[in-house]
Scaffold this active site. Sequence first.
Site, mmCIF file in Angstrom:
data_model
loop_
_atom_site.group_PDB
_atom_site.id
_atom_site.type_symbol
_atom_site.label_atom_id
_atom_site.label_comp_id
_atom_site.label_asym_id
_atom_site.label_seq_id
_atom_site.Cartn_x
_atom_site.Cartn_y
_atom_site.Cartn_z
ATOM 1 N N SER A 197 0.837 -1.198 0.000
ATOM 2 C CA SER A 197 0.000 0.000 0.000
ATOM 3 C C SER A 197 0.874 1.250 0.000
ATOM 4 O O SER A 197 2.037 1.212 0.425
ATOM 5 C CB SER A 197 -0.904 0.011 1.237
ATOM 6 O OG SER A 197 -0.141 0.271 2.404
ATOM 7 N N LYS A 252 0.210 -1.014 15.137
ATOM 8 C CA LYS A 252 -1.153 -1.344 15.564
ATOM 9 C C LYS A 252 -1.686 -2.584 14.855
ATOM 10 O O LYS A 252 -2.683 -3.157 15.298
ATOM 11 C CB LYS A 252 -2.095 -0.151 15.360
ATOM 12 C CG LYS A 252 -2.426 0.193 13.924
ATOM 13 C CD LYS A 252 -3.459 1.320 13.899
ATOM 14 C CE LYS A 252 -3.876 1.663 12.476
ATOM 15 N NZ LYS A 252 -4.910 2.714 12.434
ATOM 16 N N ASP A 253 -1.027 -3.010 13.759
ATOM 17 C CA ASP A 253 -1.430 -4.238 13.060
ATOM 18 C C ASP A 253 -0.783 -5.481 13.655
ATOM 19 O O ASP A 253 -1.116 -6.600 13.262
ATOM 20 C CB ASP A 253 -1.037 -4.172 11.578
ATOM 21 C CG ASP A 253 -1.854 -3.147 10.811
ATOM 22 O OD1 ASP A 253 -2.964 -2.813 11.248
ATOM 23 O OD2 ASP A 253 -1.368 -2.672 9.759
ATOM 24 N N THR A 266 -16.331 2.789 8.318
ATOM 25 C CA THR A 266 -15.053 2.425 8.922
ATOM 26 C C THR A 266 -14.897 0.913 8.900
ATOM 27 O O THR A 266 -15.892 0.185 8.975
ATOM 28 C CB THR A 266 -14.932 2.944 10.372
ATOM 29 O OG1 THR A 266 -13.661 2.523 10.908
ATOM 30 C CG2 THR A 266 -16.044 2.408 11.258
ATOM 31 N N ARG A 271 -13.026 -0.991 16.646
ATOM 32 C CA ARG A 271 -12.841 -0.037 17.745
ATOM 33 C C ARG A 271 -13.546 1.276 17.444
ATOM 34 O O ARG A 271 -14.321 1.795 18.263
ATOM 35 C CB ARG A 271 -11.344 0.220 17.965
ATOM 36 C CG ARG A 271 -11.127 1.303 19.014
ATOM 37 C CD ARG A 271 -9.884 2.104 18.874
ATOM 38 N NE ARG A 271 -9.355 2.433 17.606
ATOM 39 C CZ ARG A 271 -9.289 3.676 17.126
ATOM 40 N NH1 ARG A 271 -9.801 4.690 17.795
ATOM 41 N NH2 ARG A 271 -8.726 3.925 15.957
ATOM 42 N N ARG A 272 -13.295 1.829 16.253
ATOM 43 C CA ARG A 272 -13.929 3.097 15.913
ATOM 44 C C ARG A 272 -15.449 2.954 15.861
ATOM 45 O O ARG A 272 -16.183 3.833 16.315
ATOM 46 C CB ARG A 272 -13.397 3.608 14.574
ATOM 47 C CG ARG A 272 -11.951 4.085 14.632
ATOM 48 C CD ARG A 272 -11.483 4.573 13.275
ATOM 49 N NE ARG A 272 -10.097 5.036 13.294
ATOM 50 C CZ ARG A 272 -9.169 4.711 12.410
ATOM 51 N NH1 ARG A 272 -9.492 3.888 11.408
ATOM 52 N NH2 ARG A 272 -7.939 5.180 12.497
ATOM 53 N N ARG A 274 -13.534 -0.306 3.617
ATOM 54 C CA ARG A 274 -12.141 -0.716 3.546
ATOM 55 C C ARG A 274 -11.458 -0.044 2.361
ATOM 56 O O ARG A 274 -12.096 0.549 1.517
ATOM 57 C CB ARG A 274 -12.037 -2.239 3.430
ATOM 58 C CG ARG A 274 -12.467 -2.993 4.683
ATOM 59 C CD ARG A 274 -11.940 -4.403 4.683
ATOM 60 N NE ARG A 274 -10.488 -4.416 4.631
ATOM 61 C CZ ARG A 274 -9.758 -5.391 4.088
ATOM 62 N NH1 ARG A 274 -10.359 -6.435 3.532
ATOM 63 N NH2 ARG A 274 -8.446 -5.339 4.088
ATOM 64 N N GLY A 275 -10.130 -0.159 2.337
ATOM 65 C CA GLY A 275 -9.368 0.406 1.235
ATOM 66 C C GLY A 275 -8.441 1.520 1.688
ATOM 67 O O GLY A 275 -8.500 1.985 2.824
ATOM 68 N N ARG A 277 -11.248 5.266 -0.167
ATOM 69 C CA ARG A 277 -12.290 5.740 0.764
ATOM 70 C C ARG A 277 -12.850 7.102 0.343
ATOM 71 O O ARG A 277 -14.048 7.351 0.462
ATOM 72 C CB ARG A 277 -11.728 5.802 2.188
ATOM 73 C CG ARG A 277 -11.326 4.429 2.702
ATOM 74 C CD ARG A 277 -11.044 4.450 4.179
ATOM 75 N NE ARG A 277 -10.255 3.290 4.577
ATOM 76 C CZ ARG A 277 -10.104 2.890 5.816
ATOM 77 N NH1 ARG A 277 -10.692 3.546 6.793
ATOM 78 N NH2 ARG A 277 -9.378 1.848 6.115
ATOM 79 N N CYS A 295 -8.513 -8.261 15.985
ATOM 80 C CA CYS A 295 -9.350 -7.427 15.123
ATOM 81 C C CYS A 295 -10.829 -7.539 15.500
ATOM 82 O O CYS A 295 -11.665 -6.804 14.991
ATOM 83 C CB CYS A 295 -9.162 -7.823 13.661
ATOM 84 S SG CYS A 295 -7.603 -7.237 12.952
#
Length: 317
Positions: free
Chosen positions: A19, A95-96, A139, A143-144, A161-162, A167, A253
């Site tokens: 990405s 965070k991943d 989203t 979490r969000r 996603r994306g 987005r 996740c």
Amino acid sequence: MTLTLPTPASPLKIGTRGSPLALAQACETRARLMEAHALPEEAFEVVVIQTTGDNRAMIDADRPLKEIGNKGLFTKEIEEAMLRGDIDIAVHSTKDMPTVQPDGLVLDCFLPREDVRDAFVSLKYKSISELPEGAVVGTSSLRRKAQLLSARPDLQVVEFRGNVQTRLKKLEDGLAEATFLAMAGLNRLGLEVPKSAIESDDLLPAVAQGAISIERRADDARADGMLKAIHCELTAQRLAAERAFLATLDGSCETPIAALAQLHGDQIHLRGEILRPDGSEKLAEEGVAPVAEAAALGKNLGERLLKAAPRDFFDWR
């Protein structure tokens, strides 16, 4: 010990997802290593590896991450390549990362942390409070989603996603009124998008948000020595608290968990929260400890939340 540094003929291979953000993070790591060791760019090779989480069909279909796999869905293939010796180090969004690494791999290098906050992104509105009742927001973060529904139960949250460009196109197509991204990613990409930062008091960020980490083989002395030169101990201290908190709660996740550690002299302050996915209940804790006890603080806060949570709180795991 004298390090045998890489050369253009025998470059250090840096593994990364493909990405734009992942590549930007890999290039930042390369630039820091070049400066620290006075090496040319040709002494490094960026190797792109597609992970399960990067499956284009699943992104286009807005398949929820929890349907695809756990937290390792952005790392498994990269780690397998490193264990095979195809790459020397791997650059990740921390965070991943799962809180435990595969046998033979270690995660002990962190770059200086970027902005930890979430970004509110919308073509029409400036903040969550401006969204009309019943507005659709997108989203892919559980979490969000849970935090948004906790603050605004009237919102309709859809899977989104994306990358940033994908987005924004979805917003232009009217699929949602707003979406949410990490400020750190937008800053690293240098993208000008219609955004406003959400303060952490209003939306506590994901564990390790804004932090880049570099993984290596445990027995690779060269990589260890090179990475020590770019390691940020202040970031490591904060993440020790946050990742211990996450590990105690067995975060994945599928788990709405947020935490943020901040340093105040020789003390570390940690805030953490867990939520039901529908936002109907939120439990929060905070604490302070000496920096040397950061991991113990994270574990303690996690245990306190586990004890406070109703018996059925984690039934959706």
